[in-house]
Design a protein around this motif. Structure first.
Motif, PDB file in Angstrom:
ATOM      1  N   THR A  13       0.836  -1.194   0.000  1.00 52.18           N
ATOM      2  CA  THR A  13       0.000   0.000   0.000  1.00 52.18           C
ATOM      3  C   THR A  13       0.871   1.243   0.000  1.00 52.18           C
ATOM      4  OG1 THR A  13      -0.107   0.061   2.402  1.00 52.18           O
ATOM      5  CG2 THR A  13      -1.858  -1.138   1.246  1.00 52.18           C
ATOM      6  N   SER A  14       0.317   2.313  -0.493  1.00 49.76           N
ATOM      7  CA  SER A  14       0.984   3.608  -0.474  1.00 49.76           C
ATOM      8  C   SER A  14       0.274   4.470   0.557  1.00 49.76           C
ATOM      9  CB  SER A  14       0.892   4.248  -1.859  1.00 49.76           C
ATOM     10  OG  SER A  14       1.351   5.574  -1.796  1.00 49.76           O
ATOM     11  N   GLU A  15       1.034   5.171   1.344  1.00 51.26           N
ATOM     12  CA  GLU A  15       0.434   6.010   2.385  1.00 51.26           C
ATOM     13  C   GLU A  15      -0.336   7.172   1.774  1.00 51.26           C
ATOM     14  OE1 GLU A  15       0.278   5.423   5.609  1.00 51.26           O
ATOM     15  OE2 GLU A  15       1.307   3.542   5.243  1.00 51.26           O
ATOM     16  N   GLN A  16       0.050   7.622   0.586  1.00 50.35           N
ATOM     17  CA  GLN A  16      -0.631   8.735  -0.046  1.00 50.35           C
ATOM     18  C   GLN A  16      -1.966   8.316  -0.643  1.00 50.35           C
ATOM     19  OE1 GLN A  16       2.194  10.133  -2.858  1.00 50.35           O
ATOM     20  NE2 GLN A  16       3.347  11.297  -1.351  1.00 50.35           N
ATOM     21  N   ALA A  17      -2.150   7.059  -0.911  1.00 51.97           N
ATOM     22  CA  ALA A  17      -3.375   6.583  -1.534  1.00 51.97           C
ATOM     23  C   ALA A  17      -4.419   6.346  -0.453  1.00 51.97           C
ATOM     24  CB  ALA A  17      -3.106   5.305  -2.309  1.00 51.97           C
ATOM     25  N   ARG A  18      -5.440   7.157  -0.424  1.00 52.54           N
ATOM     26  CA  ARG A  18      -6.480   7.035   0.599  1.00 52.54           C
ATOM     27  C   ARG A  18      -7.644   6.163   0.133  1.00 52.54           C
ATOM     28  NH1 ARG A  18      -3.886   8.679   4.946  1.00 52.54           N
ATOM     29  NH2 ARG A  18      -3.068  10.768   4.753  1.00 52.54           N
ATOM     30  N   HIS A  19      -7.911   6.145  -1.158  1.00 53.31           N
ATOM     31  CA  HIS A  19      -9.026   5.381  -1.689  1.00 53.31           C
ATOM     32  C   HIS A  19      -8.648   3.900  -1.737  1.00 53.31           C
ATOM     33  CE1 HIS A  19     -12.097   4.008  -4.547  1.00 53.31           C
ATOM     34  NE2 HIS A  19     -12.782   5.044  -4.107  1.00 53.31           N
ATOM     35  N   PRO A  20      -9.596   3.006  -1.420  1.00 54.18           N
ATOM     36  CA  PRO A  20      -9.275   1.572  -1.407  1.00 54.18           C
ATOM     37  C   PRO A  20      -8.745   1.051  -2.746  1.00 54.18           C
ATOM     38  CG  PRO A  20     -11.416   1.949  -0.413  1.00 54.18           C
ATOM     39  CD  PRO A  20     -10.958   3.259  -0.954  1.00 54.18           C
ATOM     40  N   ARG A  22      -7.039   2.801  -5.036  1.00 54.85           N
ATOM     41  CA  ARG A  22      -5.661   3.282  -5.202  1.00 54.85           C
ATOM     42  C   ARG A  22      -4.705   2.546  -4.284  1.00 54.85           C
ATOM     43  NH1 ARG A  22      -4.466   8.963  -7.251  1.00 54.85           N
ATOM     44  NH2 ARG A  22      -2.569   8.403  -6.173  1.00 54.85           N
ATOM     45  N   ARG A  23      -5.162   2.173  -3.110  1.00 58.15           N
ATOM     46  CA  ARG A  23      -4.311   1.407  -2.200  1.00 58.15           C
ATOM     47  C   ARG A  23      -3.988   0.036  -2.754  1.00 58.15           C
ATOM     48  NH1 ARG A  23      -7.525   1.004   2.510  1.00 58.15           N
ATOM     49  NH2 ARG A  23      -8.569   2.943   2.163  1.00 58.15           N
TER      50      ARG A  23
END
Length: 72
Positions: A13-20, A22-23
């Motif tokens: 996961t990326s910490e910047q990606a908030r949407h499921p 995008r994660r």
């Protein structure tokens, strides 16, 4: 059954990606584009003319088909 701490995540996961969604994307999707784009190749006047002519003919044919279908 393995403990939670030993299970491995399927997708990092990326910490910047908030949407499921995008994660769930792999990290290479978030890499920036290269700085230098490819240089466009020089096209001859004949190639440009041929492309324009094909576009004109295909647009005319598509419009003709749509109009005759609408009127039929």
């Amino acid at each position: 059954m393995k403990p939670h701490s030993l299970r491995r995540a399927l997708v990092l996961t990326s910490e910047q990606a908030r949407h499921p969604y995008r994660r769930s994307l792999p990290p290479h999707v978030f890499r920036p584009f290269p700085d230098e784009p490819e240089a466009p190749r020089d096209r001859s006047l004949r190639e440009v003319f041929d492309e324009d002519w094909r576009s004109l003919v295909s647009t005319y044919c598509a419009t003709f088909i749509v109009v005759t279908t609408f009127l039929a």
